[in-house]
Motif scaffolding. Sequence first.
Motif, PDB file in Angstrom:
ATOM      1  N   TYR A  61      80.231  35.728 -44.885  1.00  0.00           N
ATOM      2  CA  TYR A  61      80.298  34.453 -44.778  1.00  0.00           C
ATOM      3  C   TYR A  61      81.432  34.002 -43.679  1.00  0.00           C
ATOM      4  N   GLN A  62      80.981  33.358 -42.484  1.00  0.00           N
ATOM      5  CA  GLN A  62      81.769  32.869 -41.387  1.00  0.00           C
ATOM      6  C   GLN A  62      82.609  34.120 -41.134  1.00  0.00           C
ATOM      7  N   ASP A  63      82.327  35.440 -41.055  1.00  0.00           N
ATOM      8  CA  ASP A  63      82.718  36.546 -40.531  1.00  0.00           C
ATOM      9  C   ASP A  63      83.818  37.045 -41.578  1.00  0.00           C
ATOM     10  N   GLU A  64      83.775  36.536 -42.465  1.00  0.00           N
ATOM     11  CA  GLU A  64      84.677  37.009 -43.824  1.00  0.00           C
ATOM     12  C   GLU A  64      83.811  37.543 -44.833  1.00  0.00           C
ATOM     13  N   ASN A  65      84.228  38.944 -45.404  1.00  0.00           N
ATOM     14  CA  ASN A  65      83.693  39.315 -46.749  1.00  0.00           C
ATOM     15  C   ASN A  65      84.173  38.543 -47.945  1.00  0.00           C
ATOM     16  N   ILE A  66      83.346  38.284 -48.899  1.00  0.00           N
ATOM     17  CA  ILE A  66      83.868  37.258 -49.924  1.00  0.00           C
ATOM     18  C   ILE A  66      83.182  37.580 -51.017  1.00  0.00           C
ATOM     19  N   LEU A  67      84.098  37.882 -52.192  1.00  0.00           N
ATOM     20  CA  LEU A  67      83.638  38.392 -53.497  1.00  0.00           C
ATOM     21  C   LEU A  67      82.901  37.389 -54.173  1.00  0.00           C
ATOM     22  N   VAL A  68      81.515  37.576 -54.183  1.00  0.00           N
ATOM     23  CA  VAL A  68      80.758  36.356 -54.862  1.00  0.00           C
ATOM     24  C   VAL A  68      80.104  36.701 -56.091  1.00  0.00           C
ATOM     25  N   GLY A  69      80.459  38.113 -56.861  1.00  0.00           N
ATOM     26  CA  GLY A  69      80.097  38.398 -58.255  1.00  0.00           C
ATOM     27  C   GLY A  69      80.298  39.659 -58.484  1.00  0.00           C
ATOM     28  N   TYR A  70      80.345  40.107 -59.644  1.00  0.00           N
ATOM     29  CA  TYR A  70      80.183  41.540 -60.183  1.00  0.00           C
ATOM     30  C   TYR A  70      79.475  41.797 -61.204  1.00  0.00           C
ATOM     31  N   PHE A  71      79.213  43.017 -61.413  1.00  0.00           N
ATOM     32  CA  PHE A  71      78.724  43.587 -62.769  1.00  0.00           C
ATOM     33  C   PHE A  71      79.220  44.882 -63.189  1.00  0.00           C
ATOM     34  N   ALA A  72      78.918  45.055 -64.565  1.00  0.00           N
ATOM     35  CA  ALA A  72      79.583  46.290 -65.095  1.00  0.00           C
ATOM     36  C   ALA A  72      78.570  46.908 -66.000  1.00  0.00           C
ATOM     37  N   ILE A  73      78.527  48.257 -65.845  1.00  0.00           N
ATOM     38  CA  ILE A  73      77.409  49.025 -66.555  1.00  0.00           C
ATOM     39  C   ILE A  73      78.079  49.953 -67.490  1.00  0.00           C
ATOM     40  N   ALA A  74      77.667  50.301 -68.561  1.00  0.00           N
ATOM     41  CA  ALA A  74      78.039  51.249 -69.470  1.00  0.00           C
ATOM     42  C   ALA A  74      77.029  51.821 -70.352  1.00  0.00           C
ATOM     43  N   SER A  75      77.530  53.168 -70.824  1.00  0.00           N
ATOM     44  CA  SER A  75      76.175  53.620 -71.810  1.00  0.00           C
ATOM     45  C   SER A  75      76.727  53.174 -73.001  1.00  0.00           C
ATOM     46  N   LYS A  76      75.698  53.131 -74.010  1.00  0.00           N
ATOM     47  CA  LYS A  76      76.096  52.828 -75.280  1.00  0.00           C
ATOM     48  C   LYS A  76      74.867  53.051 -76.173  1.00  0.00           C
ATOM     49  N   THR A  77      74.992  53.342 -77.269  1.00  0.00           N
ATOM     50  CA  THR A  77      74.017  53.885 -78.292  1.00  0.00           C
ATOM     51  C   THR A  77      73.487  52.718 -79.161  1.00  0.00           C
ATOM     52  N   LEU A  78      72.156  52.693 -79.256  1.00  0.00           N
ATOM     53  CA  LEU A  78      71.506  51.481 -80.035  1.00  0.00           C
ATOM     54  C   LEU A  78      70.874  52.117 -81.114  1.00  0.00           C
ATOM     55  N   TYR A 106      71.525  51.787 -71.601  1.00  0.00           N
ATOM     56  CA  TYR A 106      72.236  51.106 -70.233  1.00  0.00           C
ATOM     57  C   TYR A 106      72.492  49.979 -70.593  1.00  0.00           C
ATOM     58  N   LEU A 107      73.976  49.546 -70.949  1.00  0.00           N
ATOM     59  CA  LEU A 107      74.372  48.283 -70.999  1.00  0.00           C
ATOM     60  C   LEU A 107      75.016  47.372 -69.881  1.00  0.00           C
ATOM     61  N   ILE A 108      74.353  46.166 -69.711  1.00  0.00           N
ATOM     62  CA  ILE A 108      75.017  45.536 -68.570  1.00  0.00           C
ATOM     63  C   ILE A 108      75.933  44.676 -69.492  1.00  0.00           C
ATOM     64  N   GLY A 109      77.287  45.119 -69.343  1.00  0.00           N
ATOM     65  CA  GLY A 109      78.138  44.479 -70.124  1.00  0.00           C
ATOM     66  C   GLY A 109      78.658  43.176 -69.536  1.00  0.00           C
ATOM     67  N   GLN A 110      78.806  42.985 -68.371  1.00  0.00           N
ATOM     68  CA  GLN A 110      79.158  41.871 -67.362  1.00  0.00           C
ATOM     69  C   GLN A 110      78.031  41.717 -66.252  1.00  0.00           C
ATOM     70  N   LEU A 111      78.160  40.521 -66.020  1.00  0.00           N
ATOM     71  CA  LEU A 111      77.189  39.840 -64.830  1.00  0.00           C
ATOM     72  C   LEU A 111      77.552  38.473 -64.433  1.00  0.00           C
ATOM     73  N   ALA A 112      78.132  38.508 -63.498  1.00  0.00           N
ATOM     74  CA  ALA A 112      78.922  37.014 -63.228  1.00  0.00           C
ATOM     75  C   ALA A 112      79.096  36.767 -61.870  1.00  0.00           C
ATOM     76  N   LYS A 113      78.786  35.374 -61.507  1.00  0.00           N
ATOM     77  CA  LYS A 113      79.077  35.009 -60.048  1.00  0.00           C
ATOM     78  C   LYS A 113      80.467  34.481 -59.982  1.00  0.00           C
ATOM     79  N   ASN A 114      80.924  34.575 -58.893  1.00  0.00           N
ATOM     80  CA  ASN A 114      82.298  33.889 -58.456  1.00  0.00           C
ATOM     81  C   ASN A 114      82.060  32.331 -58.372  1.00  0.00           C
ATOM     82  N   TYR A 115      82.909  31.382 -59.241  1.00  0.00           N
ATOM     83  CA  TYR A 115      82.705  29.994 -59.023  1.00  0.00           C
ATOM     84  C   TYR A 115      84.110  29.547 -58.667  1.00  0.00           C
TER      85      TYR A 115
END
Length: 193
Positions: A61-78, A106-115
């Motif tokens: 955005y405007q020639d700058e790389n901006i952290l807009v979100g993130y997600f985390a993935i893990a393995s888990k037993t169900l 596959y657990l999507i443990g976190q999924l978030a936008k940067n506010y």
Amino acid sequence: MAYSVLSLGDMIKEIGEDMCKQLFANFSCPLDPDIEYFLKEKAILFENLDISRTYLVYASYQDENILVGYFAIASKTLTIRSDISKTLRKKLTGFKIKHIKTIPVYLIGQLAKNYASNLKKLNLISGEELLRLAFKKIIEAQSVAGGRIILVECADKPKLRDFYEKYGFKIYSQDNEDGLLRYIREIRGITVL
């Protein structure tokens, strides 16, 4: 808009943990303080302990790389509940018979936008786009390691329920201790462009 998805593990190797923490300082998620806390306090530790993999999503955005979100993935037993239908059992395990008691997911443990205040109005990424990017990483992992199911655990809030149900997740259970809803969906059928 084009996004860059960077592995936290690669970033740690490239710029070090301290610099990563500085990059996370501007991340804000007032909707769920636990999500912000995870990124700032646990993501690096979980990465180093191989508990999960965190992916940082950047937009230009405007020639700058901006952290807009993130997600985390893990393995888990169900754990497979004994009271589920044969149809659901087959979807989860591949078999209708009850001898399989647990499956890897596959657990999507976190999924978030940067506010962060300067990003709130720009809306540089949607929750849908973040989920699509997470799906893409899971499909890559599945091609190497197999697996059938994606799991998300979320608070029992209408917006979260509506969001995950819109993208094919079905309620599996609710935790008695923390009240979190567990949603599942098959990897099969996900199309990622």
